[in-house]
Design an enzyme around this catalytic site. Structure first.
Site, PDB file in Angstrom:
ATOM      1  N   GLU A   1      -3.379   7.618   2.447  1.00 42.22           N
ATOM      2  CA  GLU A   1      -4.886   6.872   2.287  1.00 42.22           C
ATOM      3  C   GLU A   1      -5.016   6.657   3.820  1.00 42.22           C
ATOM      4  O   GLU A   1      -4.141   5.919   4.092  1.00 42.22           O
ATOM      5  CB  GLU A   1      -4.757   5.765   1.411  1.00 42.22           C
ATOM      6  CG  GLU A   1      -5.942   4.829   1.604  1.00 42.22           C
ATOM      7  CD  GLU A   1      -5.895   3.384   0.622  1.00 42.22           C
ATOM      8  OE1 GLU A   1      -6.807   2.940   0.157  1.00 42.22           O
ATOM      9  OE2 GLU A   1      -4.549   3.185   0.300  1.00 42.22           O
TER      10      GLU A   1
ATOM     11  N   LYS B   1     -13.306   7.217  -3.082  1.00 44.27           N
ATOM     12  CA  LYS B   1     -12.865   6.358  -4.023  1.00 44.27           C
ATOM     13  C   LYS B   1     -13.870   5.716  -4.883  1.00 44.27           C
ATOM     14  O   LYS B   1     -14.792   5.032  -4.349  1.00 44.27           O
ATOM     15  CB  LYS B   1     -11.786   5.567  -3.287  1.00 44.27           C
ATOM     16  CG  LYS B   1     -11.138   4.564  -4.157  1.00 44.27           C
ATOM     17  CD  LYS B   1     -10.304   3.490  -3.319  1.00 44.27           C
ATOM     18  CE  LYS B   1      -9.249   2.484  -4.299  1.00 44.27           C
ATOM     19  NZ  LYS B   1      -8.601   1.819  -3.574  1.00 44.27           N
TER      20      LYS B   1
ATOM     21  N   CYS C   1      -5.012   5.148  -4.058  1.00 47.49           N
ATOM     22  CA  CYS C   1      -4.180   3.759  -4.126  1.00 47.49           C
ATOM     23  C   CYS C   1      -4.279   3.250  -5.741  1.00 47.49           C
ATOM     24  O   CYS C   1      -3.918   3.702  -6.446  1.00 47.49           O
ATOM     25  CB  CYS C   1      -4.569   2.961  -3.116  1.00 47.49           C
ATOM     26  SG  CYS C   1      -3.809   1.415  -2.875  1.00 47.49           S
TER      27      CYS C   1
END
Length: 487
Positions: free
Chosen positions: A254, A313, A365
């Protein structure tokens, strides 16, 4: 026991429960500690005391299990120590309200007798975890079902009922233990035997040839990650790691590149794509994107044999990646020194990336904590990929807890999970939730592996949490009916 001793015992039981999770993996321990809590509830006579016992258990549980929030706020977020400590305590107090609610509600149905143990408490506990998983965008971390992955026989139920179903069965088992009835115990033992059998069922099947993968762990310290003086070194390190790989699928963590995509030199991206094409595959790169209107996204981009593809995301971390109710909480930006703390949200439903001959479902994440969101890309996806930067949590239990969460996602979906992280835990997890390979924490290294893609659907992939929610609703309805029946 005296009045203060009961809450103290509950507090201790909650704290001990955390050792059932990774990295300790003492999976029978939550069974015993939950049995202790339920035993205390069974000997309590007032609503207030039942709620207090649940609250004390929750305070010990979350105070021990998620105290690493303080590291994020103070060590890396630069929040003053007293304020960071206060914020951590208040966060744990809020989370402790959920087991407190279970304690109060189960007490209201105490006239259900023995069925309060085997119907009401397990259903209420499961529902409290489910609500905790979506209210205020959700924080389902430390759902007790995670503690059972991958060693416990109850993990066999994950492909059917998901993590909340495993929680339900674990609390049911604890209730039977607290109750001490032989017949109830035999029924619960049957569940464990069934779970052991379910662990040997292959819900999905291999498809295509295995693919070679390289998972890059750059080990960039969080306090240096966004330092402009370190940017050139970071880019150079990741390029050299990519150049050294012969894998068809190369995955960076990430926000591995600490620049907006349009700030990264075109020649640099061309070099990455050239290496990927030479390997006959693709490289996935974590890099933030910025648009002309000021919006920016936490993104993964593919470069190589396929046209460039993007995953943005969707499920953002409140106060870490975006500020909810800016008119009220906007001041937090000035207190926390977190770069890029107001990301825009990607689409809820995004297609898997078609890279290196696979359909790869990317999540970034914190997103892999939300099992029902992961299945949006299934059953089309053949491999799951989680990219993360758990450097925020230092040398705490958080990276190991996060890896265990990924193990549950692999079990629920019957897919391998690849974890590429900045400081760890970088790992390859098989469709049964077992760690096949992993790198040590805080090392700069590449994990090379051969990974088989999988096709097909588990029951959880098809139905999500619907089955366990329906089951819990039926258990509660039965408990309520028994509560009202004439004596």
């Amino acid at each position: 026991m005296r009045g203060w001793q009961l809450p103290a015992a509950a507090l201790l039981l909650g704290a001990l429960s955390v050792f059932g999770f990774a990295p300790f993996d003492l999976f029978p321990l939550p069974l015993l500690t939950l049995a202790g809590l339920i035993w205390l509830w069974g000997r309590n006579q007032t609503l207030r005391h039942a709620a207090l016992l649940g609250f004390a258990f929750g305070l010990g549980y979350f105070g021990t299990g998620v105290s690493w929030v303080y590291i994020s706020l103070h060590t890396y977020g630069a929040m003053p120590m007293p304020l960071a400590a206060l914020a951590t305590v208040l966060f744990c107090v809020f989370l402790a309200l959920f087991p407190a609610a279970v304690g109060a509600l189960q007490h209201l149905l105490r006239r259900a007798g023995i069925w309060r143990y085997v119907l009401v408490i397990p259903a209420l506990w499961m529902l409290s975890e489910w609500v905790r998983g979506w209210i205020f965008t959700g924080f389902p971390w430390l759902a007790v079902g995670y503690s059972q992955v991958p060693l416990s026989p109850l993990a066999g139920f994950a492909p059917l009922l998901g993590v909340y179903g495993v929680s339900l069965l674990l609390v049911l088992s604890a209730a039977a233990l607290a109750l001490g009835r032989v017949r109830v115990g035999l029924v619960v033992a049957t569940f464990w035997l069934v779970g052991f059998g379910l662990q040997h069922i292959n819900w999905t099947h291999p498809i295509g040839a295995p693919v070679s993968v390289s998972l890059l762990q750059g080990n960039i310290s969080q306090d240096m990650k966004w330092d402009a003086d370190k940017t050139v070194a970071t880019l150079r390190d990741y390029r050299s790691m990519v150049e050294a790989s012969k894998a068809r699928l190369i995955i960076l963590p990430e926000t591995a590149l600490p620049l907006f995509l349009d700030e990264v030199p075109t020649s640099y991206l061309d070099d990455l794509a050239r290496r990927a094409r030479a390997n006959g595959g693709d490289v996935l790169v974590g890099v933030p994107e910025q648009f002309a209107d000021g919006r920016y996204y936490n993104s993964m981009k593919s470069f190589g044999s396929a046209p460039t593809q993007t995953y943005r995301k969707f499920h953002l971390v409140p106060f870490g990646e975006y500020i909810p109710l800016k008119s009220v909480f906007g001041f937090i930006v000035t207190v926390l020194h977190i770069p890029l703390s107001d990301f825009a949200r990607g689409a809820a439903y995004q297609q898997p990336m078609q890279v290196a001959g696979q359909h790869v479902a990317v999540n970034i994440c914190y997103e892999d904590v939300f099992g029902e969101e992961i299945i949006h890309q299934l059953p089309r996806a053949t491999i799951l990929v989680n990219v993360s930067n758990d450097a925020w949590f230092g040398d705490s239990a958080a990276p190991w807890q996060h890896r265990q969460i990924s193990q549950m996602r692999a079990l629920e979906t019957g897919r391998p999970m690849l974890r590429a992280t900045n400081t760890g835990v970088t790992a390859v997890i098989d469709p049964h939730g077992r760690v096949v390979q992993q790198l040590p924490l805080f090392t700069r290294a590449t994990l090379n592996a051969e990974v088989q893609g999988y096709a097909g659907s588990t029951p959880f992939t098809r139905w999500g949490n619907r089955i366990v929610l329906l089951l819990s609703g039926l258990l509660l309805a039965t408990g309520a009916w028994l509560q009202r029946r004439p004596r």
